[in-house]
Design a protein around this motif. Sequence first.
Motif, PDB file in Angstrom:
ATOM      1  N   UNK A 143       0.829  -1.210   0.000  1.00 57.43           N
ATOM      2  CA  UNK A 143       0.000   0.000   0.000  1.00 57.43           C
ATOM      3  C   UNK A 143       0.865   1.263   0.000  1.00 57.43           C
ATOM      4  N   UNK A 144       1.996   1.219   0.725  1.00 58.15           N
ATOM      5  CA  UNK A 144       2.900   2.387   0.716  1.00 58.15           C
ATOM      6  C   UNK A 144       3.460   2.577  -0.694  1.00 58.15           C
ATOM      7  N   UNK A 145       3.747   1.462  -1.344  1.00 60.71           N
ATOM      8  CA  UNK A 145       4.272   1.532  -2.721  1.00 60.71           C
ATOM      9  C   UNK A 145       3.217   2.133  -3.657  1.00 60.71           C
ATOM     10  N   UNK A 154       0.768   3.967  -2.830  1.00 58.57           N
ATOM     11  CA  UNK A 154       0.564   5.355  -2.416  1.00 58.57           C
ATOM     12  C   UNK A 154       1.639   6.280  -3.003  1.00 58.57           C
ATOM     13  N   UNK A 155       2.799   5.698  -3.261  1.00 53.97           N
ATOM     14  CA  UNK A 155       3.897   6.509  -3.798  1.00 53.97           C
ATOM     15  C   UNK A 155       3.880   6.636  -5.318  1.00 53.97           C
TER      16      UNK A 155
END
Lengths: 485, 377
Positions: A429-431, A433-434
């Motif tokens: 999810x962080x990926x 999001x980026x």
Amino acid sequence: MFFKKKAQHKEDQSPVTIERLKHLTSNIEDAIFVEHETKSSKTVTLIYIKTIIDEARLNEAIIEPLLRCEKKPINKCITNAKVSDISTVDETEYKLMTGCIILHDSANNQWYSVRMDNPEGRGIETSETETILYGSKDSLTEKIDDNILLIRRRLPLSTLKTESFNLGSQTKTKVVMLYIEGLTNPQLISIAREKILSIDFDQFLDSSQVAAFMEDHIHTVFPQFQQTDRPDVCSQSLGMGKITILVNNTPFALNAPISFFHLFQSPEDYINRWVPASFLRSLRYISFLLSITLIPLYVALTTHHYQMVPIQILFVLVESRGKLPFAPFWEGVLMLTVLEIITEASLRMPTKSSQTLGIIGGIIIGQAAVQAGFVSQVLIVLVGVSAIASFLVPNYSITKANSLLQLIFLILADVLGMIGIVFGLVILLAHLNGLTSLKQPYFAPIAPFYWKDWLDLFIRAPLQWMKVRPESLHPLQKWRYRKGR
Amino acid sequence: MNVLTEFSLFDKTSTLDGVYVTFMVNRLQMLYLLLIMPIYLVQPYMIWAILAVGVLSHFNLMILSKWFASDYSVKGYQGFSQLLGRPLLRFLAFLGLPLLLLKISILVLGYSEIVHQFVFPAVDRNWMLLFLMVVSIYMAAQGMEKTIRFIVIAFFCTIWMIVLYYSFFTYPIASLSDLYPLIPENSSDFFWKGILLIWSSLSGPEFLIFLAPWLGKNEKIPKYLSIGNAITVIEYLLLFVATQFFFGADLLRQAKFPMIEMIRYLQLPVFERIDIILIALYMFHFLFTIAIFLIYFYGGLRIIFQKRDEPINRLSFFLACLFIYVSLVLLNEWLWEEEQNVLVDFHIWAGAVSYILVPSFLVAMTKIKERTKGGTF
């Protein structure tokens, strides 16, 4: 690039001559130089590549009018085709090699070109990659003009603009960017235009290669352009404020900017009634999650968290795994590898053989592996479910990325069990999001948060409720209906 | 085409909506309840304390919102240096870094202890610290703007867990008499420490002062701050009452992590112990906060070493993170087991003091500055 860029192709702006053209077309067996004399005894040289032009039309549209031509300049004699002036070697070479007839009026030393490319090619057929039960059946083809036609038929607007580019020093591929002026955010248009103009490569044989050069992030498994061969999807995207890019000789258009959630939307969502459409869309998200976590979950439970499993299921698991020689992780890796081999082989084989392969792979190998004691029956069931679940996502790029994600989750599950799986989810999810698509956030409308866009996110709300265009695209026209009418 | 993209931590491409403020206030205020609640928060009458401190927190947030309304806030570092002057700013950054380190330490060590106790008793805690730090660094390395955006994901991945505690209200053992006495019989030290704990737990929103450039000037900030605070107070009340129903005051004092102990009793048809899943999911919340604090820490270091005007590079950021990781390992090895209560007490005091002082100090400094400016004209 790792290597220094060197300019390998310089444009030749010198004036065109017959000698230069002869030199350019030396050793091209299908290059034709033919002279015709007009009624007023003018000599006109026709130069063309026989295999890429429409020979039937050549006679009717050019040769016959030329032979009848009297005092008028030759470009005025040709009335049923568009004649353009040309002057430089580079321009002439490009036109010649892309299906134009080059005309040389030797008396006045004038050069002209007439587009006459060979219309041979696939007709408009039904989409095979994005099949739907209801809705329009036509799909894009390899011919870019036909594709523009299919979109223009759906959006008969003077504001639907097309900008043309030529990409590839070798392929000279025609690329057309479409957008609706006054609706699509101009910032998006200029970002896309800049990205296309900055492309410098030799070959573009498919739209995915154009996408590869336009993507904001190259080191990711997630596509930042929606590839579709459906003109209705392109039209809908344009109507929402996106940009569509058509590439000649490829039936797949590119739509951008997209978000991760666009990959879960099917054209059928907007054809079905909203309740089943919403249910099916939610099912796709669940399937995606299942496809990447189901086997890792099995590995986590059987390796680290036996205490989480209810006693009845635990009996089944213990019985199933009792005599297996491999640890759950290796069992999972083995089955996933076999599954990938079968999937890849069935894609490469002729249709009829691939059915047989499916049966051999799915039933015989699976059954034999269990009987031989290599893998557990439970895992076979889970592998089957996760494989089928992965195909529920309409975008095939995601399906291909699934296997890789599954492997990463498998490793994390083996090392840290449930904690590892959640670590994987956080990283995923962080990926996401980026990431960005045409510089727009890829995880919108969740992050950034646009709550109004949620009507078309996990569910597909009734069309009457979706009165505004997606906020995440920042369209110039917010409302989807004309107020006061 | 560059193989390595430009590294930028403090870039701003768009102004974020006020809803981020609500999410961040709520999640920052919910951080430490899970880890340190049971020390003093055991008597039923603390319900009133939660409500009262919640109201006080609301007023404090209104003071904080005045800072957001000032011209200095949106300018970020420039605003702070105009307001406080560079030497004082460096001094405050110097004071703030140990506080940040303490907050990160309590979060990481506390969470890794929960994982160690409930999920993986055999795994070396230092490995867990490493994994937590690596993921946080990955998140932080994407920059402040993207990390702030992650709050939406963290919020939605964790907020729903409150619903699971509903079942404790309907347990046969749950009785209203568990909530008596609702009025304290005497004002013991224990009561005041409880108040302090709640106030400290509600701290965290003061860290939003550094995010003003990304949040922009928004007239509705007080509303968003209040909503976040109100959601927190409701969650505190629900969780506290659930613990009273489940444990009762006497037993609650014995439990180290009552929230986690409680969810061990929840089960689904397919999973007998869902606490492992829930503990894992809390990571969304913790990792997000650690990531934000890592960026703060790095920003603070740049101010202290007067490197603010130099371009950001990966190496210095990773070195700062490495320093934090080494500190965490050392704390874990030397202090966490023996002096845990001292660290937690220190953290409670530090949190309480920073929450009360930071908004008031900034607003007072703004007023003084404006008055001085007015005087010069």
